[in-house]
Design a protein around this motif. Structure first.
Motif, PDB file in Angstrom:
ATOM      1  N   LEU A 105       1.410   2.965   9.648  1.00 12.59           N
ATOM      2  CA  LEU A 105       2.770   3.130   9.142  1.00 12.59           C
ATOM      3  C   LEU A 105       3.050   1.872   8.239  1.00 12.59           C
ATOM      4  CD1 LEU A 105       5.148   5.007   8.689  1.00 12.59           C
ATOM      5  CD2 LEU A 105       6.241   3.737  10.762  1.00 12.59           C
ATOM      6  N   LYS A 106       2.900   0.730   8.648  1.00 13.60           N
ATOM      7  CA  LYS A 106       3.219  -0.654   8.088  1.00 13.60           C
ATOM      8  C   LYS A 106       2.450  -0.599   6.930  1.00 13.60           C
ATOM      9  CE  LYS A 106       1.361  -4.227   8.992  1.00 13.60           C
ATOM     10  NZ  LYS A 106       0.821  -5.139   8.240  1.00 13.60           N
ATOM     11  N   ASP A 107       1.203  -0.249   6.966  1.00 14.81           N
ATOM     12  CA  ASP A 107       0.124  -0.328   5.918  1.00 14.81           C
ATOM     13  C   ASP A 107       0.247   0.458   4.888  1.00 14.81           C
ATOM     14  OD1 ASP A 107      -1.304  -2.475   7.308  1.00 14.81           O
ATOM     15  OD2 ASP A 107      -2.812  -1.211   7.882  1.00 14.81           O
ATOM     16  N   ASP A 108       0.727   1.758   5.192  1.00  8.34           N
ATOM     17  CA  ASP A 108       1.042   2.917   4.137  1.00  8.34           C
ATOM     18  C   ASP A 108       2.475   2.546   3.406  1.00  8.34           C
ATOM     19  OD1 ASP A 108      -0.807   4.224   5.011  1.00  8.34           O
ATOM     20  OD2 ASP A 108       0.114   5.751   6.322  1.00  8.34           O
ATOM     21  N   LEU A 109       3.468   1.969   4.398  1.00 11.13           N
ATOM     22  CA  LEU A 109       4.665   1.668   3.566  1.00 11.13           C
ATOM     23  C   LEU A 109       4.396   0.499   2.400  1.00 11.13           C
ATOM     24  CD1 LEU A 109       7.219   1.924   6.532  1.00 11.13           C
ATOM     25  CD2 LEU A 109       7.117   3.443   4.495  1.00 11.13           C
ATOM     26  N   LEU A 110       3.601  -0.383   2.748  1.00 16.30           N
ATOM     27  CA  LEU A 110       3.478  -1.742   2.051  1.00 16.30           C
ATOM     28  C   LEU A 110       2.512  -1.165   0.709  1.00 16.30           C
ATOM     29  CD1 LEU A 110       3.464  -4.628   1.930  1.00 16.30           C
ATOM     30  CD2 LEU A 110       1.358  -4.924   2.981  1.00 16.30           C
ATOM     31  N   LYS A 111       1.730  -0.236   0.862  1.00 17.83           N
ATOM     32  CA  LYS A 111       1.099   0.227  -0.197  1.00 17.83           C
ATOM     33  C   LYS A 111       1.972   0.866  -1.252  1.00 17.83           C
ATOM     34  CE  LYS A 111      -3.550   0.943   1.991  1.00 17.83           C
ATOM     35  NZ  LYS A 111      -4.443   2.094   2.586  1.00 17.83           N
ATOM     36  N   LYS A 112       2.994   1.729  -0.630  1.00 22.97           N
ATOM     37  CA  LYS A 112       3.928   2.396  -1.669  1.00 22.97           C
ATOM     38  C   LYS A 112       4.623   1.428  -2.065  1.00 22.97           C
ATOM     39  CE  LYS A 112       3.834   6.613   1.099  1.00 22.97           C
ATOM     40  NZ  LYS A 112       4.757   7.747   1.880  1.00 22.97           N
ATOM     41  N   VAL A 113       5.169   0.388  -1.396  1.00 27.02           N
ATOM     42  CA  VAL A 113       5.950  -0.634  -2.026  1.00 27.02           C
ATOM     43  C   VAL A 113       5.414  -1.388  -3.227  1.00 27.02           C
ATOM     44  CG1 VAL A 113       7.312  -2.897  -1.571  1.00 27.02           C
ATOM     45  CG2 VAL A 113       7.529  -0.945  -0.080  1.00 27.02           C
ATOM     46  N   VAL A 114       4.032  -1.918  -3.175  1.00 24.61           N
ATOM     47  CA  VAL A 114       3.327  -2.452  -4.056  1.00 24.61           C
ATOM     48  C   VAL A 114       3.173  -1.631  -5.078  1.00 24.61           C
ATOM     49  CG1 VAL A 114       1.030  -3.446  -4.507  1.00 24.61           C
ATOM     50  CG2 VAL A 114       2.157  -3.993  -2.198  1.00 24.61           C
ATOM     51  N   SER A 115       2.819  -0.238  -4.956  1.00 24.47           N
ATOM     52  CA  SER A 115       2.322   0.437  -6.217  1.00 24.47           C
ATOM     53  C   SER A 115       3.712   0.807  -6.766  1.00 24.47           C
ATOM     54  CB  SER A 115       1.888   2.010  -5.741  1.00 24.47           C
ATOM     55  OG  SER A 115       2.815   2.558  -4.910  1.00 24.47           O
ATOM     56  N   GLY A 116       4.816   0.913  -6.147  1.00 25.69           N
ATOM     57  CA  GLY A 116       6.238   0.994  -6.904  1.00 25.69           C
ATOM     58  C   GLY A 116       6.606  -0.125  -7.419  1.00 25.69           C
ATOM     59  N   ALA A 117       6.258  -1.439  -7.038  1.00 27.42           N
ATOM     60  CA  ALA A 117       6.508  -2.583  -7.716  1.00 27.42           C
ATOM     61  C   ALA A 117       5.667  -2.726  -9.067  1.00 27.42           C
ATOM     62  CB  ALA A 117       6.304  -3.605  -7.014  1.00 27.42           C
ATOM     63  N   LYS A 118       4.554  -2.149  -9.144  1.00 25.06           N
ATOM     64  CA  LYS A 118       3.491  -2.128 -10.202  1.00 25.06           C
ATOM     65  C   LYS A 118       4.231  -1.358 -11.478  1.00 25.06           C
ATOM     66  CE  LYS A 118      -0.737  -3.231  -8.088  1.00 25.06           C
ATOM     67  NZ  LYS A 118      -1.965  -2.763  -7.565  1.00 25.06           N
ATOM     68  N   ASP A 119       5.085  -0.105 -11.018  1.00 25.10           N
ATOM     69  CA  ASP A 119       5.469   0.680 -11.802  1.00 25.10           C
ATOM     70  C   ASP A 119       7.136   0.036 -12.393  1.00 25.10           C
ATOM     71  OD1 ASP A 119       3.503   2.257 -11.771  1.00 25.10           O
ATOM     72  OD2 ASP A 119       4.652   3.596 -10.055  1.00 25.10           O
ATOM     73  N   LEU A 120       7.383  -0.863 -11.972  1.00 25.91           N
ATOM     74  CA  LEU A 120       8.619  -1.407 -12.322  1.00 25.91           C
ATOM     75  C   LEU A 120       8.763  -1.842 -13.771  1.00 25.91           C
ATOM     76  CD1 LEU A 120      10.261  -3.220  -9.237  1.00 25.91           C
ATOM     77  CD2 LEU A 120      10.858  -1.088 -10.314  1.00 25.91           C
ATOM     78  N   PRO A 121       7.827  -2.462 -14.088  1.00 29.23           N
ATOM     79  CA  PRO A 121       7.877  -3.149 -15.548  1.00 29.23           C
ATOM     80  C   PRO A 121       7.872  -1.975 -16.738  1.00 29.23           C
ATOM     81  CG  PRO A 121       6.232  -4.452 -14.332  1.00 29.23           C
ATOM     82  CD  PRO A 121       6.685  -3.218 -13.514  1.00 29.23           C
ATOM     83  N   GLY A 122       7.246  -0.784 -16.300  1.00 35.21           N
ATOM     84  CA  GLY A 122       7.220   0.223 -17.261  1.00 35.21           C
ATOM     85  C   GLY A 122       8.483   0.920 -17.302  1.00 35.21           C
TER      86      GLY A 122
END
Length: 147
Positions: A105-122
């Motif tokens: 669960l922690k790994d899945d949440l971390l992946k979602k946070v990281v992928s969401g952070a990559k979308d922030l500049p756009g």
């Protein structure tokens, strides 16, 4: 109302002030057993406060909630009962048994946070463009119609 305020204040005094004072003295003592006792207390008390935050709308309607909470906090703290240690041991057994699930669960949440952070500049750039377009349209005043 006075009973509610007094009980709530008692919860803060018993739940925070005395344990902070006892933790301060435990850190200064040579024994590590009292350090462990107060660290476990703070872990359990923090978890209880998180649950209380989410259940506040329900808890508010329970009569004598804060009076019971004072006794619960004392049960957690007092060396005669060591309630915090008992709860900690129960929590530790549960977490040891389900550690793999929590790690996934922690790994899945971390992946979602990281992928969401990559979308922030756009996302920020498109929001900036939308705001700029909106301001441009607001500044353009419609020309009065002449007949």
């Amino acid at each position: 109302m006075l009973g509610y305020l007094t009980s709530k204040a008692s919860c803060y005094i018993v739940g925070f002030l005395y344990p902070a004072y006892a933790s301060f003295h435990a850190l200064r003592s040579p024994s590590q057993e009292d350090d462990r006792q107060w660290l476990i207390y703070w872990i359990i008390y923090a978890l209880c406060n998180v649950f209380e935050f989410f259940l506040d709308l329900v808890i508010f309607w329970l009569p004598f909630y804060y009076e019971f909470k004072v006794f619960f906090i004392l049960w957690l703290q007092l060396p005669q009962f060591r309630g915090a240690e008992w709860l900690y041991l129960q929590l530790q057994k549960y977490l040891d048994k389900h550690e793999g699930s929590f790690m996934n669960l922690k790994d899945d949440l971390l992946k979602k946070v990281v992928s969401g952070a990559k979308d922030l500049p756009g996302t920020a750039a498109s929001a900036s463009k939308m705001a700029s377009d909106l301001l441009t349209n607001i500044k353009k005043k419609p020309e009065p119609k002449t007949q």
